[in-house]
Design a protein around this motif. Structure first.
Motif, PDB file in Angstrom:
ATOM      1  N   LEU A  51       0.839  -1.186   0.000  1.00 43.92           N
ATOM      2  CA  LEU A  51       0.000   0.000   0.000  1.00 43.92           C
ATOM      3  C   LEU A  51       0.874   1.236   0.000  1.00 43.92           C
ATOM      4  O   LEU A  51       1.942   1.264   0.616  1.00 43.92           O
ATOM      5  N   SER A  52       0.390   2.244  -0.679  1.00 45.16           N
ATOM      6  CA  SER A  52       1.103   3.515  -0.638  1.00 45.16           C
ATOM      7  C   SER A  52       0.843   4.176   0.719  1.00 45.16           C
ATOM      8  O   SER A  52       0.024   3.716   1.510  1.00 45.16           O
ATOM      9  N   ALA A  53       1.527   5.280   0.965  1.00 42.79           N
ATOM     10  CA  ALA A  53       1.378   5.959   2.253  1.00 42.79           C
ATOM     11  C   ALA A  53      -0.046   6.467   2.430  1.00 42.79           C
ATOM     12  O   ALA A  53      -0.641   6.338   3.510  1.00 42.79           O
ATOM     13  N   GLY A  54      -0.620   7.038   1.381  1.00 45.15           N
ATOM     14  CA  GLY A  54      -1.986   7.539   1.465  1.00 45.15           C
ATOM     15  C   GLY A  54      -2.987   6.427   1.693  1.00 45.15           C
ATOM     16  O   GLY A  54      -3.937   6.569   2.469  1.00 45.15           O
ATOM     17  N   ALA A  55      -2.786   5.289   1.024  1.00 46.96           N
ATOM     18  CA  ALA A  55      -3.697   4.158   1.191  1.00 46.96           C
ATOM     19  C   ALA A  55      -3.586   3.575   2.599  1.00 46.96           C
ATOM     20  O   ALA A  55      -4.583   3.141   3.182  1.00 46.96           O
ATOM     21  N   THR A  56      -2.385   3.576   3.154  1.00 48.88           N
ATOM     22  CA  THR A  56      -2.196   3.078   4.514  1.00 48.88           C
ATOM     23  C   THR A  56      -2.927   3.962   5.516  1.00 48.88           C
ATOM     24  O   THR A  56      -3.621   3.474   6.413  1.00 48.88           O
ATOM     25  N   VAL A  57      -2.804   5.283   5.350  1.00 46.20           N
ATOM     26  CA  VAL A  57      -3.496   6.207   6.249  1.00 46.20           C
ATOM     27  C   VAL A  57      -5.005   6.044   6.105  1.00 46.20           C
ATOM     28  O   VAL A  57      -5.744   6.052   7.103  1.00 46.20           O
ATOM     29  N   ALA A  58      -5.483   5.873   4.866  1.00 45.33           N
ATOM     30  CA  ALA A  58      -6.922   5.688   4.640  1.00 45.33           C
ATOM     31  C   ALA A  58      -7.409   4.394   5.286  1.00 45.33           C
ATOM     32  O   ALA A  58      -8.496   4.357   5.884  1.00 45.33           O
ATOM     33  N   ALA A  59      -6.636   3.321   5.176  1.00 44.92           N
ATOM     34  CA  ALA A  59      -7.033   2.039   5.771  1.00 44.92           C
ATOM     35  C   ALA A  59      -7.072   2.142   7.293  1.00 44.92           C
ATOM     36  O   ALA A  59      -7.994   1.623   7.938  1.00 44.92           O
ATOM     37  N   ILE A  60      -6.095   2.819   7.873  1.00 44.73           N
ATOM     38  CA  ILE A  60      -6.082   2.985   9.326  1.00 44.73           C
ATOM     39  C   ILE A  60      -7.263   3.846   9.765  1.00 44.73           C
ATOM     40  O   ILE A  60      -7.939   3.556  10.758  1.00 44.73           O
ATOM     41  N   GLY A  61      -7.539   4.911   9.011  1.00 42.00           N
ATOM     42  CA  GLY A  61      -8.678   5.766   9.341  1.00 42.00           C
ATOM     43  C   GLY A  61      -9.997   5.026   9.235  1.00 42.00           C
ATOM     44  O   GLY A  61     -10.867   5.150  10.096  1.00 42.00           O
ATOM     45  N   ALA A  62     -10.157   4.214   8.175  1.00 36.90           N
ATOM     46  CA  ALA A  62     -11.397   3.449   8.005  1.00 36.90           C
ATOM     47  C   ALA A  62     -11.560   2.425   9.127  1.00 36.90           C
ATOM     48  O   ALA A  62     -12.668   2.222   9.640  1.00 36.90           O
ATOM     49  N   GLY A  63     -10.466   1.788   9.523  1.00 36.22           N
ATOM     50  CA  GLY A  63     -10.530   0.830  10.625  1.00 36.22           C
ATOM     51  C   GLY A  63     -10.903   1.491  11.936  1.00 36.22           C
ATOM     52  O   GLY A  63     -11.711   0.963  12.712  1.00 36.22           O
ATOM     53  N   THR A  64     -10.337   2.673  12.170  1.00 37.13           N
ATOM     54  CA  THR A  64     -10.659   3.400  13.394  1.00 37.13           C
ATOM     55  C   THR A  64     -12.126   3.811  13.417  1.00 37.13           C
ATOM     56  O   THR A  64     -12.812   3.658  14.438  1.00 37.13           O
ATOM     57  N   VAL A  65     -12.620   4.306  12.280  1.00 34.66           N
ATOM     58  CA  VAL A  65     -14.029   4.699  12.202  1.00 34.66           C
ATOM     59  C   VAL A  65     -14.931   3.485  12.423  1.00 34.66           C
ATOM     60  O   VAL A  65     -15.936   3.564  13.147  1.00 34.66           O
ATOM     61  N   ALA A  66     -14.570   2.354  11.831  1.00 35.73           N
ATOM     62  CA  ALA A  66     -15.383   1.149  11.991  1.00 35.73           C
ATOM     63  C   ALA A  66     -15.432   0.715  13.457  1.00 35.73           C
ATOM     64  O   ALA A  66     -16.500   0.365  13.983  1.00 35.73           O
ATOM     65  N   VAL A  67     -14.301   0.753  14.135  1.00 35.17           N
ATOM     66  CA  VAL A  67     -14.258   0.360  15.546  1.00 35.17           C
ATOM     67  C   VAL A  67     -15.095   1.313  16.388  1.00 35.17           C
ATOM     68  O   VAL A  67     -15.858   0.890  17.277  1.00 35.17           O
ATOM     69  N   LEU A  68     -15.004   2.614  16.109  1.00 34.19           N
ATOM     70  CA  LEU A  68     -15.777   3.589  16.880  1.00 34.19           C
ATOM     71  C   LEU A  68     -17.274   3.440  16.638  1.00 34.19           C
ATOM     72  O   LEU A  68     -18.075   3.520  17.578  1.00 34.19           O
ATOM     73  N   VAL A  69     -17.674   3.210  15.400  1.00 35.35           N
ATOM     74  CA  VAL A  69     -19.101   3.055  15.098  1.00 35.35           C
ATOM     75  C   VAL A  69     -19.647   1.793  15.755  1.00 35.35           C
ATOM     76  O   VAL A  69     -20.712   1.809  16.387  1.00 35.35           O
ATOM     77  N   ILE A  70     -18.915   0.687  15.629  1.00 32.57           N
ATOM     78  CA  ILE A  70     -19.374  -0.567  16.244  1.00 32.57           C
ATOM     79  C   ILE A  70     -19.427  -0.417  17.760  1.00 32.57           C
ATOM     80  O   ILE A  70     -20.368  -0.875  18.420  1.00 32.57           O
ATOM     81  N   GLY A  71     -18.442   0.268  18.342  1.00 32.49           N
ATOM     82  CA  GLY A  71     -18.452   0.501  19.789  1.00 32.49           C
ATOM     83  C   GLY A  71     -19.640   1.335  20.216  1.00 32.49           C
ATOM     84  O   GLY A  71     -20.288   1.041  21.227  1.00 32.49           O
ATOM     85  N   ALA A  72     -19.954   2.379  19.440  1.00 30.77           N
ATOM     86  CA  ALA A  72     -21.105   3.223  19.785  1.00 30.77           C
ATOM     87  C   ALA A  72     -22.402   2.435  19.698  1.00 30.77           C
ATOM     88  O   ALA A  72     -23.285   2.577  20.549  1.00 30.77           O
ATOM     89  N   VAL A  73     -22.529   1.583  18.685  1.00 29.15           N
ATOM     90  CA  VAL A  73     -23.740   0.765  18.550  1.00 29.15           C
ATOM     91  C   VAL A  73     -23.865  -0.196  19.725  1.00 29.15           C
ATOM     92  O   VAL A  73     -24.948  -0.354  20.309  1.00 29.15           O
ATOM     93  N   LEU A  74     -22.774  -0.826  20.106  1.00 26.32           N
ATOM     94  CA  LEU A  74     -22.826  -1.775  21.226  1.00 26.32           C
ATOM     95  C   LEU A  74     -23.135  -1.068  22.545  1.00 26.32           C
ATOM     96  O   LEU A  74     -23.898  -1.586  23.369  1.00 26.32           O
ATOM     97  N   VAL A  75     -22.559   0.110  22.761  1.00 17.89           N
ATOM     98  CA  VAL A  75     -22.850   0.856  23.983  1.00 17.89           C
ATOM     99  C   VAL A  75     -24.306   1.277  23.999  1.00 17.89           C
ATOM    100  O   VAL A  75     -24.988   1.212  25.039  1.00 17.89           O
TER     101      VAL A  75
END
Length: 106
Positions: A51-75
């Motif tokens: 992955l390029s640097a931009g794609a790596t940052v995008a993947a990390i950002g998408a993973g973080t958003v997914a974890v936060l959304v799933i956490g908010a739904v579970l809470v």
């Protein structure tokens, strides 16, 4: 160190009878020959996904958003369940109080 021990059974528990042999038919065709095949080509030694640097940052950002959304739904689900349980407990106390007061007035 720790070695499993397989139990041995001196007597068989099931008697196995061999199947009767079926007559073997002779093949009348040409004799079969063995042939050597060349080995399969080796897979390229690429080390997975690059992955390029931009794609790596995008993947990390998408993973973080997914974890936060799933956490908010579970809470949110946990809060809904706990509020429902508290409401049911209050209803049970009120119902018990009403039934006891009606029983004592007779």
């Amino acid at each position: 160190m720790l070695r499993p021990r397989v139990p041995t059974n001196p007597l068989p528990t099931v008697v196995i009878h061999p199947a009767p042999e079926a007559p073997v038919e002779k093949h009348a065709g040409p004799p079969m020959t063995l042939s050597q095949h060349s080995p399969a080509p080796a897979a390229p030694a690429s080390g997975g996904v690059h992955l390029s640097a931009g794609a790596t940052v995008a993947a990390i950002g998408a993973g973080t958003v997914a974890v936060l959304v799933i956490g908010a739904v579970l809470v949110g689900m946990f809060l809904a369940i706990s509020i429902t349980a508290g409401s049911l407990a209050i209803v049970a106390l009120v119902a018990r109080s009403l039934l006891n007061s009606a029983h004592h007035q007779r």
